[in-house]
Design an enzyme around this catalytic site. Structure first.
Site, PDB file in Angstrom:
ATOM      1  N   ASP A 137     -12.796  -5.263   4.396  1.00  0.00           N
ATOM      2  CA  ASP A 137     -12.442  -4.884   3.026  1.00  0.00           C
ATOM      3  C   ASP A 137     -11.284  -5.741   2.535  1.00  0.00           C
ATOM      4  OD1 ASP A 137     -12.631  -2.587   0.846  1.00  0.00           O
ATOM      5  OD2 ASP A 137     -10.499  -2.953   1.230  1.00  0.00           O
ATOM      6  N   TYR A 175      -5.305  -9.049  -2.825  1.00  0.00           N
ATOM      7  CA  TYR A 175      -4.689  -9.229  -1.500  1.00  0.00           C
ATOM      8  C   TYR A 175      -4.377 -10.697  -1.195  1.00  0.00           C
ATOM      9  CZ  TYR A 175      -6.780  -4.535  -0.895  1.00  0.00           C
ATOM     10  OH  TYR A 175      -7.162  -3.222  -1.057  1.00  0.00           O
ATOM     11  N   LYS A 223     -12.908  -6.846  -4.592  1.00  0.00           N
ATOM     12  CA  LYS A 223     -12.666  -5.989  -5.769  1.00  0.00           C
ATOM     13  C   LYS A 223     -12.102  -6.817  -6.911  1.00  0.00           C
ATOM     14  CE  LYS A 223     -11.036  -2.613  -2.366  1.00  0.00           C
ATOM     15  NZ  LYS A 223     -10.209  -3.360  -1.410  1.00  0.00           N
ATOM     16  N   HIS A 242     -11.277  -2.192  -8.853  1.00  0.00           N
ATOM     17  CA  HIS A 242     -10.175  -1.771  -7.986  1.00  0.00           C
ATOM     18  C   HIS A 242      -9.505  -0.479  -8.468  1.00  0.00           C
ATOM     19  CE1 HIS A 242      -7.320  -3.810  -4.897  1.00  0.00           C
ATOM     20  NE2 HIS A 242      -7.214  -2.502  -4.819  1.00  0.00           N
ATOM     21  N   LEU A 283      -4.663   6.227   7.471  1.00  0.00           N
ATOM     22  CA  LEU A 283      -3.591   6.706   8.353  1.00  0.00           C
ATOM     23  C   LEU A 283      -2.326   6.998   7.533  1.00  0.00           C
ATOM     24  CD1 LEU A 283      -4.097   3.977  11.134  1.00  0.00           C
ATOM     25  CD2 LEU A 283      -4.976   6.328  11.146  1.00  0.00           C
ATOM     26  N   ILE A 290     -11.520   2.426   6.551  1.00  0.00           N
ATOM     27  CA  ILE A 290     -11.186   0.998   6.694  1.00  0.00           C
ATOM     28  C   ILE A 290      -9.719   0.820   7.091  1.00  0.00           C
ATOM     29  CG2 ILE A 290     -12.972  -0.095   5.260  1.00  0.00           C
ATOM     30  CD1 ILE A 290     -11.046   0.283   2.832  1.00  0.00           C
ATOM     31  N   LYS A 340      -6.247  -0.619   8.526  1.00  0.00           N
ATOM     32  CA  LYS A 340      -5.668  -1.950   8.720  1.00  0.00           C
ATOM     33  C   LYS A 340      -4.761  -1.908   9.948  1.00  0.00           C
ATOM     34  CE  LYS A 340      -1.822  -4.703   7.736  1.00  0.00           C
ATOM     35  NZ  LYS A 340      -0.378  -4.469   7.989  1.00  0.00           N
ATOM     36  N   ARG A 348      -4.151  -2.784  18.544  1.00  0.00           N
ATOM     37  CA  ARG A 348      -4.372  -1.696  17.576  1.00  0.00           C
ATOM     38  C   ARG A 348      -5.703  -1.855  16.858  1.00  0.00           C
ATOM     39  NH1 ARG A 348       1.266  -2.162  16.966  1.00  0.00           N
ATOM     40  NH2 ARG A 348       1.138  -3.486  15.121  1.00  0.00           N
ATOM     41  N   ASN A 377      -8.412   1.216  17.100  1.00  0.00           N
ATOM     42  CA  ASN A 377      -8.896   1.964  15.934  1.00  0.00           C
ATOM     43  C   ASN A 377     -10.421   2.053  15.881  1.00  0.00           C
ATOM     44  OD1 ASN A 377      -6.256   2.306  15.209  1.00  0.00           O
ATOM     45  ND2 ASN A 377      -6.267   0.803  13.555  1.00  0.00           N
TER      46      ASN A 377
HETATM   47  P1  NDP Z   1      -3.567   2.398   6.811  1.00  0.00           P
HETATM   48  O1  NDP Z   1      -3.564   3.873   6.591  1.00  0.00           O
HETATM   49  O2  NDP Z   1      -4.771   1.739   7.338  1.00  0.00           O
HETATM   50  O3  NDP Z   1      -2.313   2.096   7.728  1.00  0.00           O
HETATM   51  C1  NDP Z   1      -1.941   0.806   8.107  1.00  0.00           C
HETATM   52  C2  NDP Z   1      -0.613   0.935   8.840  1.00  0.00           C
HETATM   53  O4  NDP Z   1      -0.806   1.694  10.027  1.00  0.00           O
HETATM   54  C3  NDP Z   1      -0.050  -0.405   9.242  1.00  0.00           C
HETATM   55  O5  NDP Z   1       1.361  -0.322   9.124  1.00  0.00           O
HETATM   56  C4  NDP Z   1      -0.479  -0.528  10.699  1.00  0.00           C
HETATM   57  O6  NDP Z   1       0.453  -1.266  11.457  1.00  0.00           O
HETATM   58  C5  NDP Z   1      -0.444   0.909  11.155  1.00  0.00           C
HETATM   59  N1  NDP Z   1      -1.438   1.135  12.213  1.00  0.00           N
HETATM   60  C6  NDP Z   1      -2.767   0.924  12.136  1.00  0.00           C
HETATM   61  N2  NDP Z   1      -3.391   1.273  13.278  1.00  0.00           N
HETATM   62  C7  NDP Z   1      -2.410   1.709  14.101  1.00  0.00           C
HETATM   63  C8  NDP Z   1      -2.417   2.180  15.446  1.00  0.00           C
HETATM   64  N3  NDP Z   1      -3.549   2.301  16.127  1.00  0.00           N
HETATM   65  N4  NDP Z   1      -1.227   2.547  16.002  1.00  0.00           N
HETATM   66  C9  NDP Z   1      -0.097   2.436  15.299  1.00  0.00           C
HETATM   67  N5  NDP Z   1      -0.021   1.988  14.038  1.00  0.00           N
HETATM   68  C10 NDP Z   1      -1.174   1.622  13.438  1.00  0.00           C
HETATM   69  O7  NDP Z   1      -3.104   1.760   5.404  1.00  0.00           O
HETATM   70  P2  NDP Z   1      -3.593   0.644   4.401  1.00  0.00           P
HETATM   71  O8  NDP Z   1      -2.833   0.915   3.150  1.00  0.00           O
HETATM   72  O9  NDP Z   1      -3.537  -0.713   4.952  1.00  0.00           O
HETATM   73  O10 NDP Z   1      -5.131   1.009   4.109  1.00  0.00           O
HETATM   74  C11 NDP Z   1      -6.217   0.456   4.834  1.00  0.00           C
HETATM   75  C12 NDP Z   1      -7.058  -0.435   3.928  1.00  0.00           C
HETATM   76  O11 NDP Z   1      -7.502   0.269   2.779  1.00  0.00           O
HETATM   77  C13 NDP Z   1      -6.292  -1.630   3.333  1.00  0.00           C
HETATM   78  O12 NDP Z   1      -6.035  -2.641   4.286  1.00  0.00           O
HETATM   79  C14 NDP Z   1      -7.209  -2.016   2.222  1.00  0.00           C
HETATM   80  O13 NDP Z   1      -8.329  -2.739   2.721  1.00  0.00           O
HETATM   81  C15 NDP Z   1      -7.645  -0.646   1.706  1.00  0.00           C
HETATM   82  N6  NDP Z   1      -6.809  -0.189   0.571  1.00  0.00           N
HETATM   83  C16 NDP Z   1      -7.428  -0.057  -0.644  1.00  0.00           C
HETATM   84  C17 NDP Z   1      -6.720   0.371  -1.738  1.00  0.00           C
HETATM   85  C18 NDP Z   1      -7.413   0.517  -3.032  1.00  0.00           C
HETATM   86  O14 NDP Z   1      -6.737   0.744  -4.063  1.00  0.00           O
HETATM   87  N7  NDP Z   1      -8.724   0.412  -3.098  1.00  0.00           N
HETATM   88  C19 NDP Z   1      -5.273   0.682  -1.669  1.00  0.00           C
HETATM   89  C20 NDP Z   1      -4.727   0.520  -0.336  1.00  0.00           C
HETATM   90  C21 NDP Z   1      -5.483   0.124   0.726  1.00  0.00           C
HETATM   91  P3  NDP Z   1       0.291  -2.823  11.784  1.00  0.00           P
HETATM   92  O15 NDP Z   1      -0.320  -3.489  10.594  1.00  0.00           O
HETATM   93  O16 NDP Z   1       1.701  -3.259  12.042  1.00  0.00           O
HETATM   94  O17 NDP Z   1      -0.578  -2.927  12.997  1.00  0.00           O
END
Ligand code: NDP
Length: 277
Positions: free
Chosen positions: A46, A51, A79, A112, A194, A232, A234, A240, A244
């Protein structure tokens, strides 16, 4: 390697129940991290024009295909950003995304944010319908749409969105929207599943994780999968990213699902869709 189950969208196109999101993945790291995810077994990625890392996504997908992974097994979402809404500018923005991705077709293209103050999401979606009709994208949908935006969209357009990608996690369970999606045949895809990592400190979830020999992230992702959400997450490390995806070998009990259901507090980690310009 773990593989997520494939789930049919409302037009029969298959998407992975769990994919890799790349918001805030820096452009120079993106190709390597997406390759890491594909190697780990992810097949859905995604991204978005916002981005600024579509080049890296495309580079990793092309490298995987060159290495023998069929393109049809990979699902790429992008998007259109808010400042490109409108029929003609959305068509142009799609072309620019495709140039950056370097792919022949896109799997899914989403609006978006609805940006109700702009009042352009209907012509924007009509551009998505044109791209879908031309076969340039295999599925179209929306993101951050509230019930009123979905109802208006469905009254004014022909193709039912395949997906509404919304902020969704145990603190923000979006029950009204999920029920509406089920009624309309729209898949719910969870962003910030998360809560951007905020949930990972929760003591109740830590107890469930210990009971299953899993991490808190895995408990939350399993809750999403069992709830029927596409998800999805990240992550930025190989460990990690692999962790996931490893959520398909255990089941949360009904009581454990109830414990998670009771965590709903309406707490957002991102923007409110009604307020986004
Ligand atoms: P997430 O809820 O996926 O959380 C990501 C955070 O959690 C990062 O800081 C990551 O750390 C940490 N993390 C992930 N897996 C683990 C693990 N197993 N253990 C510990 N820490 C972990 O948040 P996002 O906001 O990134 O959302 C995911 C995706 O959703 C985005 O990447 C994007 O593709 C989408 N999105 C879409 C939006 C929209 O408006 N349509 C808005 C926001 C997001 P680290 O990176 O340091 O590993």
């Amino acid at each position: 390697m773990h593989l997520a189950p494939k789930v049919p969208l409302n037009n029969g196109v298959l998407i992975d129940a769990l994919g890799y999101g790349v918001y805030k993945v820096p452009a120079p790291d993106c190709a390597d991290l997406v390759s890491t995810a594909l190697d780990a077994g992810y097949r859905t990625v995604d991204t978005a024009a916002l981005y600024a890392n579509e080049e890296g996504v495309g580079q990793a997908v092309r490298a995987a295909v060159d290495g023998g992974l069929p393109r049809e097994e990979i699902f790429v979402t992008s998007k259109v950003w808010n400042d490109r809404q409108g029929y003609d500018s959305t068509l142009a923005a799609f072309g620019e995304s495709m140039d950056r991705l370097g792919l022949e077709y896109l799997d899914m293209f989403l609006i978006h944010w609805p940006c109700p103050a702009q009042d352009l999401y209907i012509p924007t979606y009509k551009a998505l319908e044109t791209l879908y009709g031309e076969g340039r994208v295999r599925a179209i949908g929306v993101s951050n749409f509230e019930p009123e935006h979905l109802h208006r969209l469905m009254d004014a357009t022909d193709v039912v969105p395949a997906v509404n990608q919304i902020e969704l996690h145990p603190w923000l369970q979006q029950r009204e929207l999920r029920a509406l999606h089920a009624e309309l045949g729209i898949a719910t895809q969870a962003w910030s599943p998360l809560a951007r990592g905020g949930l990972l400190e929760d003591a109740t979830l830590a107890g469930l994780a210990a009971a299953h020999g899993k991490s808190v992230a895995q408990i939350v992702l399993r809750w999403h999968v069992q709830s029927g959400h596409l998800v999805i997450p990240k992550a930025s490390s190989q460990a990690r990213i692999a962790e996931n995806l490893n959520v398909f070998d255990f089941v949360l009990s009904g009581t454990e699902m109830d414990t998670l259901a009771a965590m709903d507090s309406g707490r957002r980690s991102g923007s409110d869709p009604g307020a986004m310009k």
